[in-house]
Motif scaffolding. Structure first.
Motif, mmCIF file in Angstrom:
data_model
loop_
_atom_site.group_PDB
_atom_site.id
_atom_site.type_symbol
_atom_site.label_atom_id
_atom_site.label_comp_id
_atom_site.label_asym_id
_atom_site.label_seq_id
_atom_site.Cartn_x
_atom_site.Cartn_y
_atom_site.Cartn_z
ATOM 1 N N VAL A 191 -5.247 -39.503 6.029
ATOM 2 C CA VAL A 191 -5.146 -40.661 5.133
ATOM 3 C C VAL A 191 -5.254 -40.090 3.721
ATOM 4 N N GLY A 192 -4.136 -40.121 2.999
ATOM 5 C CA GLY A 192 -4.107 -39.373 1.745
ATOM 6 C C GLY A 192 -4.230 -37.907 2.114
ATOM 7 N N ASN A 193 -5.183 -37.193 1.536
ATOM 8 C CA ASN A 193 -5.356 -35.799 1.957
ATOM 9 C C ASN A 193 -6.631 -35.617 2.773
ATOM 10 N N LYS A 194 -7.170 -36.723 3.277
ATOM 11 C CA LYS A 194 -8.402 -36.632 4.082
ATOM 12 C C LYS A 194 -8.095 -36.808 5.562
ATOM 13 N N GLU A 195 -8.671 -35.908 6.375
ATOM 14 C CA GLU A 195 -8.441 -35.989 7.821
ATOM 15 C C GLU A 195 -9.560 -36.761 8.493
ATOM 16 N N GLN A 196 -9.205 -37.537 9.479
ATOM 17 C CA GLN A 196 -10.253 -38.158 10.292
ATOM 18 C C GLN A 196 -9.758 -38.403 11.716
ATOM 19 N N TRP A 197 -10.715 -38.350 12.665
ATOM 20 C CA TRP A 197 -10.404 -38.604 14.073
ATOM 21 C C TRP A 197 -10.362 -40.102 14.324
ATOM 22 N N ILE A 198 -9.385 -40.546 15.101
ATOM 23 C CA ILE A 198 -9.432 -41.897 15.642
ATOM 24 C C ILE A 198 -9.187 -41.791 17.146
ATOM 25 N N LYS A 239 -3.087 -47.895 -0.127
ATOM 26 C CA LYS A 239 -1.865 -47.364 -0.745
ATOM 27 C C LYS A 239 -1.598 -45.898 -0.391
ATOM 28 N N MET A 240 -2.515 -45.297 0.374
ATOM 29 C CA MET A 240 -2.354 -43.864 0.679
ATOM 30 C C MET A 240 -1.354 -43.659 1.829
ATOM 31 N N PRO A 241 -0.604 -42.538 1.774
ATOM 32 C CA PRO A 241 0.262 -42.238 2.921
ATOM 33 C C PRO A 241 -0.577 -41.906 4.160
ATOM 34 N N ILE A 242 -0.102 -42.297 5.311
ATOM 35 C CA ILE A 242 -0.830 -42.018 6.562
ATOM 36 C C ILE A 242 0.060 -41.194 7.481
ATOM 37 N N GLU A 243 -0.472 -40.065 7.921
ATOM 38 C CA GLU A 243 0.290 -39.160 8.791
ATOM 39 C C GLU A 243 -0.570 -38.762 9.980
ATOM 40 N N ILE A 244 0.110 -38.261 10.999
ATOM 41 C CA ILE A 244 -0.600 -37.703 12.143
ATOM 42 C C ILE A 244 -0.672 -36.191 11.892
ATOM 43 N N ASN A 245 -1.787 -35.559 12.214
ATOM 44 C CA ASN A 245 -1.892 -34.106 12.042
ATOM 45 C C ASN A 245 -0.782 -33.411 12.835
ATOM 46 N N ARG A 246 -0.120 -32.460 12.220
ATOM 47 C CA ARG A 246 1.107 -31.879 12.782
ATOM 48 C C ARG A 246 0.895 -31.141 14.104
ATOM 49 N N ASN A 247 -0.338 -30.778 14.397
ATOM 50 C CA ASN A 247 -0.585 -30.013 15.623
ATOM 51 C C ASN A 247 -0.561 -30.858 16.897
ATOM 52 N N PHE A 248 -0.560 -32.170 16.726
ATOM 53 C CA PHE A 248 -0.492 -33.063 17.896
ATOM 54 C C PHE A 248 0.972 -33.354 18.202
ATOM 55 N N TYR A 249 1.343 -33.206 19.465
ATOM 56 C CA TYR A 249 2.727 -33.527 19.837
ATOM 57 C C TYR A 249 2.813 -35.018 20.120
#
Ligand code: ZN
Length: 543
Positions: free
Chosen positions: A505-512, A527-537
């Protein structure tokens, strides 16, 4: 290595469905791929394959002595051998036995009582012109070619097709022979290299030489091989986890100089893989790299090599990231199979992912060891472009049929995802080493591997493996944001898939920990971009 590589390379396309495949199976597929009553009652203990290879005639003749322990009384024993090779005679205690052939399966009627616990043996004489390899190692058999100096250069390859393409044996993976002597007679200007250690060499009067190779460990059928050529030999002692290990190299005489430099990847491989997977599983048999006229194969303790002394896969990087050009793909990949294929072996070909997923994954562990974690991540993530999600990774059981070629790079990415879930690299390494210790020299099922990984990781991975091994859908993390409220759930999933995942979330990682139901979470800003960590398929989708 298996024939799916050809699909990965896009050399031809197939469009069959799993359903269509299942409808196609014949009685021959069942005789080959299941533990028939004529196989089940006896346990293989020892083979002595004793053959002459005649290059001019492209012929093999000889016999295999099969020693076995009686588990249950029975009178009929199944041996497999594929035409055009022919069984000429079967003998037990000097009596010739009756053979009833049904295609590639040969049912031998025994005349002596088979008493539980007894060790008995039969001799199977055979001869003929074995099937010539059309596109080794995928469409295998025997490759008969000549090297640049016009010398015969001959090699066997038979994964999938089965060892019965060139010698008579119990051609099912569940039962590995405990040890084996391979005696191969060849014209005297040639050398035969097989598995295990060279026990002795007989020079005969008729201008031929017999090489006797002894394998001191359980070996799977497709791992057994003959390689015949004008070989030069060099060797080194590797100081490994279990002490000094013989590493021997056999290459065509004119490639000796090149090989001495290029094969430095072999001890590098040994160091990285002993670190990740534990001791090389066959110290008693040594390790060999043997040049062959095809790309390569994981033949146990005599890994075959034909990558033309180039880095990458025939000079090409399978990941497209550039990292794959830092090592010789065939040396690393085929040797990785010593742990996953030769040490831990599938019982049924449907479970071939146990060989190929872990070994494709080992390519990135090699990079991790020498180039660091980020390079390794780039590589394994880069290999996703080879995934097709056509049919499930696990194939149909009991018919000698593998699943999707996705067992390579989807499998590797599944394991890379699992590493993230475990979230502790040392624990992950101990799990990989633990697999090789727990299932040392065994044939296994998918269930055993799944159970082990669930127990050791502390997660119930049932949904995880069902999703990636038994389904073709890739999980989608669906989400929406209203003000600071993030709503999320997994979509495109099997029942009970609830894989935790790291989001950025933005540049902060968190587990869900999403599942199939909507959950909510308050985030610092909507307003932050939300991405999935790239190491997860897995993929992500904003609704
Ligand atoms: Zn492989």
């Amino acid at each position: 290595m298996n024939k799916h590589f050809i699909i990965l390379l896009g050399l031809f396309l197939t469009g069959f469905s799993l359903f269509a495949q299942q409808n196609k199976f014949t009685k021959q597929d069942t005789l080959r791929g299941s533990i028939t009553p004529e196989r089940e009652w006896w346990d293989l203990t020892y083979y002595h394959l004793d053959i002459s290879v005649l290059p001019e005639e492209k012929t093999i003749q000889g016999k295999n002595t099969v020693q076995y322990k009686v588990l249950q009384p029975n009178t009929v024993l199944q041996i497999d051998l594929q035409p055009p090779l022919k069984i000429t005679k079967v003998v037990q205690n000097n009596n010739e036995l009756q053979v009833n052939s049904v295609g590639n399966a040969h049912f031998i009627t025994l005349i002596y009582d088979q008493i539980v616990g007894d060790l008995n043996s039969i001799e199977i004489y055979y001869e003929g012109k074995p099937q010539e390899a059309k596109n080794a190692p995928w469409d295998g058999g025997i490759s008969w070619i000549k090297d640049e100096n016009g010398n015969h250069f001959i090699a066997s390859s038979c994964q999938g097709l089965g060892a019965s393409i060139w010698w008579p044996n119990k051609d099912h993976m569940y039962d590995e022979v405990d040890s084996m002597l391979i005696s191969v007679n060849v014209p005297k200007n040639l050398i035969n290299v097989s598995n295990g250690r060279l026990r002795n060499v007989d020079e005969l009067d008729n201008d031929t030489t017999t090489y006797h190779w002894f394998v001191n460990n359980p070996i799977n059928n497709y791992g057994v091989n003959i390689n015949i050529g004008d070989y030069a030999h060099f060797a080194e002692i590797y100081e490994g986890e279990k002490g000094p290990l013989n590493m021997d190299y056999y290459v065509l005489s004119y490639n000796l100089k090149k090989a001495k430099t290029h094969f430095q990847d072999a001890p590098k491989m040994m160091k990285a893989f002993e670190h990740w997977f534990g001791p090389y599983p066959f110290y008693e048999d040594g390790f060999k790299l043997v040049e062959v006229p095809y790309l390569g194969m994981e033949h146990q303790s005599s890994v075959t090599y034909g990558n033309k002394y180039q880095n990458g896969y025939l000079g090409r990087d399978i990941s497209g990231t550039g990292w794959g050009l830092n090592f010789d793909f065939i040396i690393i990949h085929e040797s990785g199979h010593e742990w996953f294929a030769n040490n831990i072996t599938y019982k049924d070909m449907a479970d071939m992912w146990i060989h190929e997923s872990f070994t494709a994954y080992s390519e990135n562990l090699f990079l991790d060891y020498y180039y660091g974690k980020e390079a390794a991540e780039d590589y394994v993530i880069g290999t996703r472009k080879n995934i097709r999600n056509d049919i499930p990774i696990i194939g149909p059981y009991n018919v000698n049929k593998s699943g999707s070629g996705d067992m390579y790079y989807k499998g590797a990415n599944m394991l890379h995802t699992l590493r993230q879930l475990i979230g502790d690299d040392e624990k992950w390494r101990q799990i990989l080493r633990g697999l090789n210790k727990t299932f040392y020299h065994q044939t296994v099922t998918t269930q055993q591997i799944e159970d082990y990984l669930s127990q050791q990781s502390g997660y119930d991975l049932t949904g995880f493996f069902n999703q990636y091994l038994r389904d073709i859908r890739i999980p989608v993390l669906e989400f929406s944001v209203h003000n600071r409220e993030l709503k999320y759930k997994w979509a495109n999933i099997v029942k009970n898939f609830d894989m935790p995942v790291i989001i950025e979330v933005g540049n902060k990682e968190q587990w869900i920990r999403p599942n199939s139901e909507w959950q909510t979470k308050i985030i610092p800003s909507g307003k932050m971009p939300i991405e999935i960590n790239r190491n997860f398929y897995a993929t992500i989708k904003r609704l």
